[in-house]
Design an enzyme around this catalytic site. Structure first.
Site, mmCIF file in Angstrom:
data_model
loop_
_atom_site.group_PDB
_atom_site.id
_atom_site.type_symbol
_atom_site.label_atom_id
_atom_site.label_comp_id
_atom_site.label_asym_id
_atom_site.label_seq_id
_atom_site.Cartn_x
_atom_site.Cartn_y
_atom_site.Cartn_z
ATOM 1 N N TRP A 17 0.835 -1.204 0.000
ATOM 2 C CA TRP A 17 0.000 0.000 0.000
ATOM 3 C C TRP A 17 0.869 1.253 0.000
ATOM 4 O O TRP A 17 0.670 2.171 -0.795
ATOM 5 C CB TRP A 17 -0.905 -0.065 1.233
ATOM 6 C CG TRP A 17 -1.832 1.071 1.456
ATOM 7 C CD1 TRP A 17 -3.034 1.281 0.835
ATOM 8 C CD2 TRP A 17 -1.672 2.136 2.397
ATOM 9 N NE1 TRP A 17 -3.632 2.420 1.337
ATOM 10 C CE2 TRP A 17 -2.820 2.963 2.302
ATOM 11 C CE3 TRP A 17 -0.689 2.473 3.324
ATOM 12 C CZ2 TRP A 17 -2.996 4.102 3.077
ATOM 13 C CZ3 TRP A 17 -0.869 3.610 4.103
ATOM 14 C CH2 TRP A 17 -2.001 4.408 3.979
ATOM 15 N N ILE A 430 14.897 19.890 15.424
ATOM 16 C CA ILE A 430 14.422 18.908 16.397
ATOM 17 C C ILE A 430 15.324 17.686 16.473
ATOM 18 O O ILE A 430 15.298 16.957 17.452
ATOM 19 C CB ILE A 430 12.965 18.510 16.079
ATOM 20 C CG1 ILE A 430 12.081 19.752 16.105
ATOM 21 C CG2 ILE A 430 12.430 17.492 17.064
ATOM 22 C CD1 ILE A 430 12.151 20.547 17.399
ATOM 23 N N TRP A 560 5.481 3.844 22.134
ATOM 24 C CA TRP A 560 5.688 3.488 20.738
ATOM 25 C C TRP A 560 6.292 2.094 20.566
ATOM 26 O O TRP A 560 6.814 1.757 19.509
ATOM 27 C CB TRP A 560 6.562 4.537 20.051
ATOM 28 C CG TRP A 560 5.810 5.818 19.815
ATOM 29 C CD1 TRP A 560 4.515 6.076 20.112
ATOM 30 C CD2 TRP A 560 6.321 7.008 19.218
ATOM 31 N NE1 TRP A 560 4.177 7.352 19.749
ATOM 32 C CE2 TRP A 560 5.262 7.952 19.200
ATOM 33 C CE3 TRP A 560 7.560 7.376 18.707
ATOM 34 C CZ2 TRP A 560 5.421 9.244 18.680
ATOM 35 C CZ3 TRP A 560 7.717 8.665 18.194
ATOM 36 C CH2 TRP A 560 6.661 9.581 18.169
ATOM 37 N N HIS A 693 5.823 17.665 7.875
ATOM 38 C CA HIS A 693 5.150 16.491 7.329
ATOM 39 C C HIS A 693 4.670 16.725 5.903
ATOM 40 O O HIS A 693 4.110 15.822 5.284
ATOM 41 C CB HIS A 693 3.974 16.086 8.217
ATOM 42 C CG HIS A 693 4.389 15.666 9.592
ATOM 43 N ND1 HIS A 693 4.488 16.561 10.642
ATOM 44 C CD2 HIS A 693 4.766 14.469 10.078
ATOM 45 C CE1 HIS A 693 4.894 15.911 11.719
ATOM 46 N NE2 HIS A 693 5.062 14.652 11.413
#
Length: 758
Positions: A17, A430, A560, A693
């Site tokens: 996908w 970051i 996570w 993003h």
């Protein structure tokens, strides 16, 4: 009795996908090719569920990006900036809402309840919902015509859809729910006309704190829907916790209610036992964990189902299913040949969970004696796990002692100002820089042994050196080494600590085509040796500017990962915190005295019920402080959080006692700044001024707008400037261009501050 599934992983066994989407985005395949490839993946997922023996199979859970975005698009809720003019929504507009384009930024993205999945936030400003195209009818007919599957269309329920949206006044809640009910009625009528028997409306927001007024709205919604489609069987599906307002929920005029019996703390079971369950409704019992990957203890699950059977006495009214969509688990254990044999037997991914559901159905009305093969093999598995000695630490539920730095922030701050001598509005990033194909290939080569460890380190150092030069040329004030040696911010640390196991193909969707392979915490976590010192010290040797040490925090590593389920979560977090504490000491001893301990998942783990927040936040804050509070006063501790509804946890963020916290602001158009307009925050803070993003490079003006608004509510001397998050998913040219604009925006803001001050 019936078996059911709530949703299946989209990503594919080999990430088919993801590959199809990214091929389209890179113009490697046409739109027709994309539709054809995704259709084949979608049909294959349905075939697998049918072969597993699932009776009621969902359709509509498969998506081209995100299921909430699908609902927004189906209801015509397209922000004006995308130049939508009505009718079916083009694939380019759909992806623009998810990823942005040259003309408009993407819609906001945030966490799906308390999971690591991200959804695209619906925007409701100045819009009227209308059905653009009923994709559920198309998908239902596809499953029936091509595979003979009587599918169960799945759609987010109207109440939860509204609760997940933004840009509407709370005073308009009733009006918006009425508008949404109109389009939901149309969608459901068309499904009924197409011959659909069952529809699943997901209402996970019913497990959050629901006011009496909101519950009255929910009742009105479902009474209206029932009146419009009286013959369509609707199941209201909840998950992730126990439902609030149990009495009112089970009396909704629908054919079935789905309850989570795994993550409910026993409350759903207690509710049905003490208050009963309507005899005319189906109870869809989520008894197999849809979020974690451990095989269930069959005897315990049968005992649970026996208790449910005492309430739901008619077998036809009891469905057995996972506790939530299997979106949150990998596809199959069968693709993990290198795992320890006992550990592999102990794991259950999506395909295996479907088998567990079917096995429970078979066992529930058959011989359940200890001699039954399925029960005997399951019991032997847990004996084998115990014999491994992986898990030596016993559960400890005693209160934990206070941990704090020797000096307060106000005492530390002047010492740090003197030591670091940074300009006002210091700029930094970051942590990560672009992870190119060449970087990923390099890591793969050393793992396979096709290059030596020495050659690998030399090439990693070359990347570090290149990006130290880039950062100096861009004009950043505090640098990072780029994390080129790291595959993932959690997996990297787990591979270097005791108690973690790793998979080859156990991918889980995080957002869009972005997949992660969560580590498996199977035993006690322990520090072995320094993990980040070598690369960070090398980077610092190349520049006179400070280089931050980059670590992942204990709560994020826990949230996570697929954690062990035999200890309280807080105890596993404390084990990880002790290990990170040793790494912080190793960095500090090596001369790295600006250290970032990222906790992007701290807010994500917040329980869904407000009354449970304090317990979680107390141990989460303790874990962070356990890892960071032992350093010198001049050592500056940074942390980072993504997509946090900051106002919910501002007291806990303050309690972390980090010298600087950086957070996302750009994708939410700076909305988070309202938190600081209403609350005082005394520590250093870095507001992300552009969205990493999206491939779109924002303008300097856009960044300056966020900066200028921030400077109205935040003291300039405590304000840092940075991107929203790490830059590993971006291309080199995008990264350099955006960072140059960010630095320019910061310099202009400094001049404005200087002019105002004079």
């Amino acid at each position: 009795m019936t078996t059911s599934s709530l949703g299946y992983p989209r990503i594919g066994e080999q990430r088919e996908w993801k590959k199809a989407l990214e091929a389209y985005w890179s113009n490697s395949i046409s739109e027709d090719d994309l539709h054809a490839q995704l259709k084949e993946i979608r049909l294959n997922h349905l075939r697998k569920q049918k072969r597993a023996g699932i009776d009621v199979i969902p359709v509509g859970d498969f998506t081209y990006y995100d299921h909430i975005l699908d609902a927004s698009v189906m209801f015509g809720l397209i922000p004006k900036r995308y130049d939508y003019s009505g009718g079916p929504v083009s694939i380019d507009t759909y992806f623009a809402m998810a990823r942005g384009n040259a003309k408009a930024p993407a819609c906001e993205m945030t966490k799906w309840y308390n999971t690591n999945y991200h959804y695209i936030v619906p925007e409701l400003q100045d819009m009227t919902p209308t059905v653009t195209e009923n994709r559920l009818v198309t998908l239902y007919k596809e499953a029936k015509d091509e595979l003979g599957i009587e599918g169960k269309p799945v759609l987010i329920g109207p109440y939860s859809f509204l609760k997940l949206a933004k840009h509407y006044d709370l005073s308009q809640t009733e009006d918006w729910l009425k508008q949404l009910t109109v389009v939901y009625s149309q969608v459901l009528r068309e499904l009924e006309e197409a011959g659909v028997l069952w529809v699943q409306l997901d209402e996970p927001s019913l497990v959050t704190n629901v006011t009496d007024e909101e519950m009255a709205y929910v009742k009105d919604i479902y009474e209206t829907l029932h009146a419009d489609v009286p013959n369509l069987q609707i199941i209201v599906q909840t998950y992730f916790d126990a439902v609030e307002n149990y009495d009112q929920v089970v009396e909704l005029p629908v054919a079935g209610i789905g309850l989570d019996f795994v993550h409910d703390g026993g409350k759903n079971l207690h509710a049905i036992q003490t208050k009963g369950f309507p005899g005319d409704k189906v109870l869809a019992a989520g008894v197999i964990d849809g979020r974690n990957i451990w095989k269930a203890k069959v005897v315990d699950k049968l005992a649970l189902l026996e208790q449910v059977k005492q309430v739901v006495k008619t077998p036809e009214k009891l469905w057995i299913q996972p506790s939530s969509s299997l979106l949150h688990t990998p596809v199959t254990v069968q693709n993990e040949p290198e795992l320890d044999s006992v550990l592999k037997r102990a794991l259950s991914f999506a395909d295996e969970k479907l088998i567990e559901v079917v096995t429970l159905k078979e066992l529930l009305y058959s011989d359940q004696s200890a001699d039954h093969t399925a029960i005997r093999e399951n019991q032997q598995l847990f004996k084998d796990i115990e014999a491994t000695g992986w898990r030596k630490q016993e559960p400890d539920t005693e209160a934990f002692s206070e941990v704090s730095r020797t000096a307060s922030y106000e005492q530390r701050r002047p010492k740090q100002l003197e030591k670091w001598n940074l300009p006002i509005l210091p700029t930094t990033t970051i942590g990560s820089f672009p992870q190119t194909k060449e970087v990923r290939r390099l890591r793969a080569q050393v793992k396979k042994g096709s290059i030596t460890e020495e050659d690998y380190k030399t090439q990693i150092n070359d990347y570090i050196s290149t990006w130290i030069k880039h950062q100096e040329e861009i004009g950043l004030d505090v640098l990072v080494h780029g994390e080129f040696e790291r595959n993932d911010m959690v997996e990297f640390f787990g591979e270097r600590l005791e108690g973690f196991a790793f998979t080859k193909n156990a991918w889980v969707q995080s957002y869009g085509s972005r997949g992660v392979k969560p580590p498996i915490i199977y035993g006690d976590v322990r520090f072995k040796q320094p993990m980040t010192v070598e690369e960070t010290v090398y980077a610092q040797s190349l520049t006179s500017k400070p280089v931050k040490g980059m670590l992942t925090g204990p709560v994020t590593i826990l949230n996570w990962s697929f954690e062990r389920d035999d200890l309280p979560k807080f105890q596993v977090a404390f084990q990880i915190a002790e290990a990170i504490k040793e790494e912080v000491s190793a960095l500090e001893n090596a001369g790295i005295e600006m250290i970032q301990i990222d906790e992007p998942a701290l807010r994500e783990g917040l329980p869904l019920k407000e009354q449970d927040w304090k317990t979680y936040l107390d141990w989460a804050v303790h874990a962070f402080r356990l890892s960071s509070s032992h350093v010198q006063d001049t050592t500056q501790i940074h942390t980072h959080m993504c997509y946090s509804e900051f106002q919910d946890i501002i007291d806990a963020i303050r309690a972390l006692d980090a010298d600087v916290i950086s957070i996302e602001t750009s994708r939410s158009q700076g909305d988070i700044l309202s938190t600081f307009e209403e609350n005082t925050y005394e520590l250093g803070i870095g507001l992300g001024v552009y969205d990493i993003h999206s491939p779109r490079v924002p303008s300097e003006e856009e960044m300056s707008t966020i900066l200028n608004r921030a400077l109205k509510v935040l003291p300039v001397e405590r304000f840092w400037v940075n991107p929203d998050c790490g830059l590993k998913t971006r291309k080199e040219e995008e990264t350099i261009a955006a960072l140059k604009l960010m630095v320019n925006a910061a310099k202009h803001a400094r001049k404005q501050v200087a002019t105002t001050s004079s």
